[in-house]
Scaffold this motif. Structure first.
Motif, mmCIF file in Angstrom:
data_model
loop_
_atom_site.group_PDB
_atom_site.id
_atom_site.type_symbol
_atom_site.label_atom_id
_atom_site.label_comp_id
_atom_site.label_asym_id
_atom_site.label_seq_id
_atom_site.Cartn_x
_atom_site.Cartn_y
_atom_site.Cartn_z
ATOM 1 N N UNK A 53 0.742 -1.362 0.115
ATOM 2 C CA UNK A 53 0.052 -0.131 -0.047
ATOM 3 C C UNK A 53 0.783 1.223 0.088
ATOM 4 N N UNK A 54 1.987 1.155 -0.545
ATOM 5 C CA UNK A 54 2.886 2.294 -0.527
ATOM 6 C C UNK A 54 2.309 3.340 -1.676
ATOM 7 N N UNK A 55 2.176 4.661 -1.191
ATOM 8 C CA UNK A 55 1.553 5.681 -2.162
ATOM 9 C C UNK A 55 2.427 6.539 -2.423
ATOM 10 N N UNK A 56 3.719 6.739 -1.779
ATOM 11 C CA UNK A 56 4.700 7.824 -2.093
ATOM 12 C C UNK A 56 6.285 7.235 -2.191
ATOM 13 N N UNK A 57 7.031 7.651 -2.862
ATOM 14 C CA UNK A 57 8.535 7.347 -2.844
ATOM 15 C C UNK A 57 9.163 8.837 -2.764
ATOM 16 N N UNK A 77 1.094 3.392 -5.933
ATOM 17 C CA UNK A 77 1.739 4.716 -6.617
ATOM 18 C C UNK A 77 1.011 5.350 -7.487
ATOM 19 N N UNK A 78 1.014 6.669 -7.504
ATOM 20 C CA UNK A 78 0.355 7.305 -8.453
ATOM 21 C C UNK A 78 1.237 8.401 -9.070
ATOM 22 N N UNK A 79 2.506 8.525 -8.380
ATOM 23 C CA UNK A 79 3.631 9.462 -8.951
ATOM 24 C C UNK A 79 4.966 9.006 -8.709
ATOM 25 N N UNK A 80 5.826 9.207 -9.444
ATOM 26 C CA UNK A 80 7.283 8.835 -9.277
ATOM 27 C C UNK A 80 8.001 10.051 -9.073
ATOM 28 N N UNK A 81 9.077 10.119 -8.214
ATOM 29 C CA UNK A 81 10.027 11.248 -8.148
ATOM 30 C C UNK A 81 10.818 11.213 -9.210
ATOM 31 N N UNK A 82 11.390 12.377 -9.664
ATOM 32 C CA UNK A 82 12.270 12.654 -10.635
ATOM 33 C C UNK A 82 13.745 11.904 -10.350
ATOM 34 N N UNK A 99 -1.055 2.882 -9.638
ATOM 35 C CA UNK A 99 -2.001 3.712 -10.014
ATOM 36 C C UNK A 99 -1.389 4.688 -10.908
ATOM 37 N N UNK A 100 -0.349 4.290 -11.489
ATOM 38 C CA UNK A 100 0.316 5.310 -12.457
ATOM 39 C C UNK A 100 -0.099 5.832 -13.719
ATOM 40 N N UNK A 101 0.018 6.944 -14.007
ATOM 41 C CA UNK A 101 -0.351 7.473 -15.414
ATOM 42 C C UNK A 101 0.871 8.049 -15.926
ATOM 43 N N UNK A 102 1.060 7.741 -17.414
ATOM 44 C CA UNK A 102 2.193 8.103 -17.949
ATOM 45 C C UNK A 102 2.524 9.587 -17.696
ATOM 46 N N UNK A 103 1.706 10.690 -17.586
ATOM 47 C CA UNK A 103 2.154 12.017 -17.153
ATOM 48 C C UNK A 103 2.784 12.100 -15.806
ATOM 49 N N UNK A 104 2.756 10.846 -14.882
ATOM 50 C CA UNK A 104 3.142 11.148 -13.750
ATOM 51 C C UNK A 104 4.502 10.181 -13.454
ATOM 52 N N UNK A 105 5.071 9.872 -14.674
ATOM 53 C CA UNK A 105 6.384 9.100 -14.688
ATOM 54 C C UNK A 105 7.413 10.079 -15.297
#
Length: 138
Positions: A53-57, A77-82, A99-105
């Motif tokens: 259930x990790x939602x953030x990195x 995860x919905x967002x990855x850090x740069x 829960x990733x979207x292309x715009x959030x990678x």
């Protein structure tokens, strides 16, 4: 170290003292965010934190300078850090069923990182969308 299936919610602060740790499995625990202590493990090569259930990195993930494989599949995860694209030794990044979207990678993950295998299945990202992403085509 295999600490999977232990219902862990947090890691003790002292965990970062395991400086010589190479392989770590924290899968099937109760984390909600990536344990920040891991970012201090300079020698860890393989990390598996699936089904947690990790939602953030954190951006500090770039501190895991020896990481060659990171498996974060089956989280939320919905967002990855740069900064994840700055891991120069990272070859395998598994992100299936989040829960990733292309715009959030970060686009740099496609064009500037050393990642050779990027697993994105189960995130609702179509092959067509990937094909239309200029950085992915590189």
């Amino acid at each position: 170290v295999h600490l999977d299936h232990n219902r862990l919610k947090v890691l003790p602060a002292s965990f970062e003292r395991l400086g010589n740790l190479k392989i770590l499995d924290l899968s099937y625990n109760n984390f909600e965010s990536f344990p920040i202590q891991l970012c201090q493990l300079k020698k860890v090569t393989t990390v598996s934190i699936t089904h947690c259930n990790i939602c953030a990195i954190p951006e500090e993930i770039e501190g895991m300078v020896s990481a060659t494989e990171i498996d974060l599949s089956n989280n939320v995860l919905a967002l990855l850090p740069e900064s994840i694209s700055k891991l120069e030794r990272l070859k395998i990044l598994k992100l299936s069923n989040n829960k990733l979207k292309l715009d959030n990678i970060p686009k740099s993950l496609f064009s500037e990182s050393s990642v050779h295998l990027l697993e994105l299945e189960g995130n609702g990202i179509s092959l067509k969308a990937l094909d239309e992403c200029p950085e992915y085509a590189e």
